[in-house]
Design a protein around this motif. Structure first.
Motif, mmCIF file in Angstrom:
data_model
loop_
_atom_site.group_PDB
_atom_site.id
_atom_site.type_symbol
_atom_site.label_atom_id
_atom_site.label_comp_id
_atom_site.label_asym_id
_atom_site.label_seq_id
_atom_site.Cartn_x
_atom_site.Cartn_y
_atom_site.Cartn_z
ATOM 1 N N ILE A 129 0.608 -1.028 -0.041
ATOM 2 C CA ILE A 129 0.155 0.077 -0.136
ATOM 3 C C ILE A 129 0.710 1.189 0.208
ATOM 4 O O ILE A 129 0.809 2.282 -0.628
ATOM 5 C CB ILE A 129 -1.047 -0.029 0.943
ATOM 6 N N GLU A 131 3.671 1.634 -1.441
ATOM 7 C CA GLU A 131 4.426 1.660 -2.681
ATOM 8 C C GLU A 131 3.367 2.282 -3.627
ATOM 9 O O GLU A 131 4.008 2.445 -4.908
ATOM 10 C CB GLU A 131 5.260 0.728 -2.915
ATOM 11 N N LEU A 132 2.190 2.074 -3.340
ATOM 12 C CA LEU A 132 1.068 2.393 -4.408
ATOM 13 C C LEU A 132 1.213 4.046 -4.617
ATOM 14 O O LEU A 132 1.446 4.899 -3.577
ATOM 15 C CB LEU A 132 -0.095 1.905 -4.047
ATOM 16 N N GLU A 136 -4.420 5.683 -5.542
ATOM 17 C CA GLU A 136 -4.530 4.322 -5.713
ATOM 18 C C GLU A 136 -4.556 3.784 -4.301
ATOM 19 O O GLU A 136 -5.415 2.967 -3.818
ATOM 20 C CB GLU A 136 -3.694 3.446 -6.535
ATOM 21 N N GLY A 137 -3.475 4.165 -3.612
ATOM 22 C CA GLY A 137 -3.270 3.708 -1.967
ATOM 23 C C GLY A 137 -4.506 4.010 -1.191
ATOM 24 O O GLY A 137 -5.025 3.329 -0.252
ATOM 25 N N THR A 171 -5.732 -2.726 -8.805
ATOM 26 C CA THR A 171 -4.903 -2.828 -7.719
ATOM 27 C C THR A 171 -4.712 -4.155 -7.281
ATOM 28 O O THR A 171 -3.999 -4.804 -6.724
ATOM 29 C CB THR A 171 -5.160 -1.626 -6.595
ATOM 30 N N LYS A 174 -2.417 -6.418 -9.006
ATOM 31 C CA LYS A 174 -1.015 -6.006 -8.828
ATOM 32 C C LYS A 174 -0.758 -6.982 -7.288
ATOM 33 O O LYS A 174 0.313 -7.495 -7.197
ATOM 34 C CB LYS A 174 -0.888 -4.725 -8.471
#
Length: 185
Positions: A129, A131-132, A136-137, A171, A174
């Motif tokens: 999360i 690194e998003l 998006e996080g 997401t 991923k």
């Protein structure tokens, strides 16, 4: 009142801490609980339990982010209440939808190995999360931690519900790839 002052009241065992918490975060905690338990009465009880858990948790904890500290407590209490209600009947609200969406990425285990694996998985999710990209996080957390409906997230970010659904789907894909790479799937 600032969060640090409220935390100080908890540490001083001053009952005013609960009143100030309720005043500042009561609606926030209620909306979080209500999205999980899907019942006004149960959500109110969850929020009242939140204040008790906060009272019992400070000290020893001295949260630097009181809002998140209370959110975690509220979420845990509401999830426990939802699980208890679900054992008796099928529940409503956002939680079943959220769990279904994430089921392709994460499966539960109830043994010691599963517990150790869950800790590692939590660390991996935290890293994932962080690194998003920020949007998006935030969207991922709002959906899967705070169990917000897609429509509410879309309005918050000025997006269409379809756009939010696509972002969440990408997401999750991923996340699934990461979990496969790490050997969780």
């Amino acid at each position: 009142m600032e969060d640090a002052q409220i935390v100080k009241l908890y540490w001083e065992r001053n009952p005013e801490a609960i009143a100030r918490s309720r005043e500042k975060y009561g609606i926030y905690c209620f909306s979080l609980a209500d999205r999980i338990v899907n019942s006004r009465e149960d959500a109110e009880e969850c929020v009242n339990d939140t204040w008790l858990h906060a009272w019992n948790g400070m000290p020893p904890h001295r949260p630097s982010a009181l809002r998140m500290f209370l959110a975690k407590i509220t979420r845990r209490v509401a999830l426990n209440r939802w699980k208890a209600a679900s054992a008796q009947k099928r529940g409503g609200g956002q939680l079943p939808l959220v769990l279904e969406e994430l089921s392709e990425c994460v499966s539960g285990q109830e043994d010691v190995e599963g517990t150790v694996e869950a800790r590692e998985l939590r660390r991996l999710l935290d890293q994932f999360i962080r690194e998003l990209p920020a949007r998006e996080g935030n969207i991922f957390l709002r959906r899967y931690f705070f169990t917000e409906p897609v429509g509410e997230i879309a309005r918050r970010w000025g997006l269409t519900e379809n756009h939010v659904s696509v972002l969440l789907s990408r997401t999750r894909k991923k996340l699934k790839l990461l979990l496969e790479k790490e050997g969780y799937l």
